[in-house]
Motif scaffolding. Sequence first.
Motif, PDB file in Angstrom:
ATOM      1  N   ALA A 272       0.808  -1.220   0.000  1.00  0.00           N
ATOM      2  CA  ALA A 272       0.000   0.000   0.000  1.00  0.00           C
ATOM      3  C   ALA A 272       0.839   1.266   0.000  1.00  0.00           C
ATOM      4  CB  ALA A 272      -0.940  -0.010   1.200  1.00  0.00           C
ATOM      5  N   SER A 273       2.123   1.132  -0.262  1.00  0.00           N
ATOM      6  CA  SER A 273       2.951   2.328  -0.319  1.00  0.00           C
ATOM      7  C   SER A 273       4.166   2.067  -1.193  1.00  0.00           C
ATOM      8  CB  SER A 273       3.408   2.738   1.090  1.00  0.00           C
ATOM      9  OG  SER A 273       4.222   1.731   1.657  1.00  0.00           O
TER      10      SER A 273
ATOM     11  N   ASP B  11       4.189   9.684  -2.239  1.00  0.00           N
ATOM     12  CA  ASP B  11       2.940   8.959  -1.974  1.00  0.00           C
ATOM     13  C   ASP B  11       2.302   8.389  -3.236  1.00  0.00           C
ATOM     14  OD1 ASP B  11       1.031   7.908  -0.224  1.00  0.00           O
ATOM     15  OD2 ASP B  11      -0.320   9.610  -0.506  1.00  0.00           O
ATOM     16  N   VAL B  12       3.095   8.102  -4.253  1.00  0.00           N
ATOM     17  CA  VAL B  12       2.611   7.358  -5.414  1.00  0.00           C
ATOM     18  C   VAL B  12       2.820   5.867  -5.143  1.00  0.00           C
ATOM     19  CG1 VAL B  12       3.005   6.832  -7.859  1.00  0.00           C
ATOM     20  CG2 VAL B  12       2.991   9.208  -7.074  1.00  0.00           C
ATOM     21  N   VAL B  13       1.808   5.069  -5.392  1.00  0.00           N
ATOM     22  CA  VAL B  13       1.897   3.623  -5.212  1.00  0.00           C
ATOM     23  C   VAL B  13       1.943   2.961  -6.581  1.00  0.00           C
ATOM     24  CG1 VAL B  13       0.739   1.573  -4.312  1.00  0.00           C
ATOM     25  CG2 VAL B  13       0.661   3.703  -3.026  1.00  0.00           C
ATOM     26  N   VAL B  14       2.920   2.092  -6.787  1.00  0.00           N
ATOM     27  CA  VAL B  14       3.045   1.338  -8.033  1.00  0.00           C
ATOM     28  C   VAL B  14       3.086  -0.139  -7.679  1.00  0.00           C
ATOM     29  CG1 VAL B  14       4.376   0.974 -10.137  1.00  0.00           C
ATOM     30  CG2 VAL B  14       4.332   3.250  -9.077  1.00  0.00           C
ATOM     31  N   GLU B  15       2.063  -0.885  -8.090  1.00  0.00           N
ATOM     32  CA  GLU B  15       1.965  -2.305  -7.748  1.00  0.00           C
ATOM     33  C   GLU B  15       2.776  -3.171  -8.716  1.00  0.00           C
ATOM     34  OE1 GLU B  15      -1.648  -3.784  -5.729  1.00  0.00           O
ATOM     35  OE2 GLU B  15      -2.649  -2.121  -6.746  1.00  0.00           O
ATOM     36  N   PRO B  16       2.944  -4.462  -8.376  1.00  0.00           N
ATOM     37  CA  PRO B  16       3.803  -5.342  -9.174  1.00  0.00           C
ATOM     38  C   PRO B  16       3.406  -5.407 -10.648  1.00  0.00           C
ATOM     39  CG  PRO B  16       3.282  -6.388  -7.087  1.00  0.00           C
ATOM     40  CD  PRO B  16       2.440  -5.145  -7.168  1.00  0.00           C
ATOM     41  N   MET B  17       4.418  -5.602 -11.483  1.00  0.00           N
ATOM     42  CA  MET B  17       4.291  -5.831 -12.922  1.00  0.00           C
ATOM     43  C   MET B  17       3.835  -4.596 -13.698  1.00  0.00           C
ATOM     44  SD  MET B  17       5.431  -8.758 -12.786  1.00  0.00           S
ATOM     45  CE  MET B  17       5.622 -10.068 -11.587  1.00  0.00           C
ATOM     46  N   ALA B  18       3.707  -3.473 -13.050  1.00  0.00           N
ATOM     47  CA  ALA B  18       3.433  -2.239 -13.778  1.00  0.00           C
ATOM     48  C   ALA B  18       4.704  -1.793 -14.493  1.00  0.00           C
ATOM     49  CB  ALA B  18       2.950  -1.148 -12.831  1.00  0.00           C
ATOM     50  N   VAL B  19       4.521  -1.134 -15.638  1.00  0.00           N
ATOM     51  CA  VAL B  19       5.641  -0.610 -16.412  1.00  0.00           C
ATOM     52  C   VAL B  19       5.393   0.874 -16.644  1.00  0.00           C
ATOM     53  CG1 VAL B  19       6.903  -0.713 -18.590  1.00  0.00           C
ATOM     54  CG2 VAL B  19       6.066  -2.824 -17.536  1.00  0.00           C
TER      55      VAL B  19
ATOM     56  N   GLU C 248       1.207  13.252  -6.848  1.00  0.00           N
ATOM     57  CA  GLU C 248       1.104  12.738  -5.482  1.00  0.00           C
ATOM     58  C   GLU C 248      -0.236  12.042  -5.242  1.00  0.00           C
ATOM     59  OE1 GLU C 248       1.503  14.501  -0.910  1.00  0.00           O
ATOM     60  OE2 GLU C 248       1.581  15.838  -2.649  1.00  0.00           O
ATOM     61  N   GLY C 249      -0.180  10.917  -4.524  1.00  0.00           N
ATOM     62  CA  GLY C 249      -1.386  10.197  -4.126  1.00  0.00           C
ATOM     63  C   GLY C 249      -1.992   9.317  -5.193  1.00  0.00           C
ATOM     64  N   THR C 250      -1.377   9.220  -6.352  1.00  0.00           N
ATOM     65  CA  THR C 250      -1.921   8.388  -7.430  1.00  0.00           C
ATOM     66  C   THR C 250      -1.532   6.930  -7.220  1.00  0.00           C
ATOM     67  OG1 THR C 250      -2.099  10.122  -9.082  1.00  0.00           O
ATOM     68  CG2 THR C 250      -1.700   7.909  -9.912  1.00  0.00           C
ATOM     69  N   ARG C 251      -2.444   6.036  -7.572  1.00  0.00           N
ATOM     70  CA  ARG C 251      -2.219   4.599  -7.449  1.00  0.00           C
ATOM     71  C   ARG C 251      -2.115   3.983  -8.840  1.00  0.00           C
ATOM     72  NH1 ARG C 251      -7.346   3.002  -3.567  1.00  0.00           N
ATOM     73  NH2 ARG C 251      -6.947   4.453  -1.840  1.00  0.00           N
TER      74      ARG C 251
END
Length: 353
Positions: free
Chosen positions: A117-118, A135-143, A152-155
């Motif tokens: 979550a962070s 505070d940008v969150v980048v989850e797995p496998m994103a390119v 800021e604050g974008t997921r």
Amino acid sequence: MEHNWFFPPHDGVRLEDLAMRLGAELSDQGAAAKVVRNVSPVYRAKDGDLCYLLSRKGKAELETCQATAILCDAALASLVPAHITVLLTPRAHMAFALAGEILQPAAMRPAFVTSEASGVSPMAYVDPTARLEPDVVVEPMAVIGANVEIGEGTRIGPGVVIGAGVRIGRDCTISAGARIQCALIGNRVILHPGACIGQDGFGYGPSPKGGMIKIVQVGRVIIQDDVEIGANTTIDRGTMDDTVIGEGTKIDNQVQIGHNVRVGRHCGIVSKVGIAGSTTVGDGVMIGGAAGLNGHIKIGDGVQIAAMSGVVADIPAGERYGGIPARPMRDFLRDVAEMTARTNNRKKTGDKE
């Protein structure tokens, strides 16, 4: 319905506080301390639930309703059983939407898929030239490609691909599997899973040898603030000008918007709509499901287009159109009534013969 662990109940909001936040009037001040924890349809609402009533057509559903409170207009309050507290408001539908945001805030935009979550997942790829605010969150496998900027604050969900030079504003949610290229995206924008933004528009010229020659598409997609775009919706970039989606517009799943289309502010576009290239849609336009709009036409402000309509020409501001080809709703309904009458007459004649 069984307990929903995806969206658990709220810890509780007092009716007095809820009424104040919604601008509603509590019909019974003795119920001010009662608490609601969730939203529900009328027919299966139970203690702790909040529901709403829009018309007398819902009267039968009140027979099984055990809600703590119900939102409705004063003209409908007499229908509500005595054991249910009434929150009086002339805009029950809007008030219920606001109550849902209070009681189920997690449902307002797509949730994180993973437990991270962070920060940026070590399993994501972010080009060294990309710039991410705090505070940008980048989850797995994103390119995330070269020279991308994300506010800021974008997921950024898993499997998202963001092409070179894309700009994304603050507090956005880009859901799993979305694809973005050649686009400038404002603040608080939501893209649901599988949305594709900024790919080639459909443009070809005739070849002297037969077949077609591709016309380059070198425009952009500009998505303004507070836009929401549904799953598997596609928005093509412009040929040489831009494709624009105006502030506050909400677009459903599986919509196709062609190159150079300009959609105004606060429009509603329902599933399966197709808008062909270079069409202009004004502010506050509502387009029903599976409607098709021809290219190079203009839809005026405040227009309403019925589901499954085929729009082939301009529509003046404020009109309601329906049918194939689309025409003023009064004409469409008259034509339907005449065709129905002719069909019934033929059936009667056939029966006599």
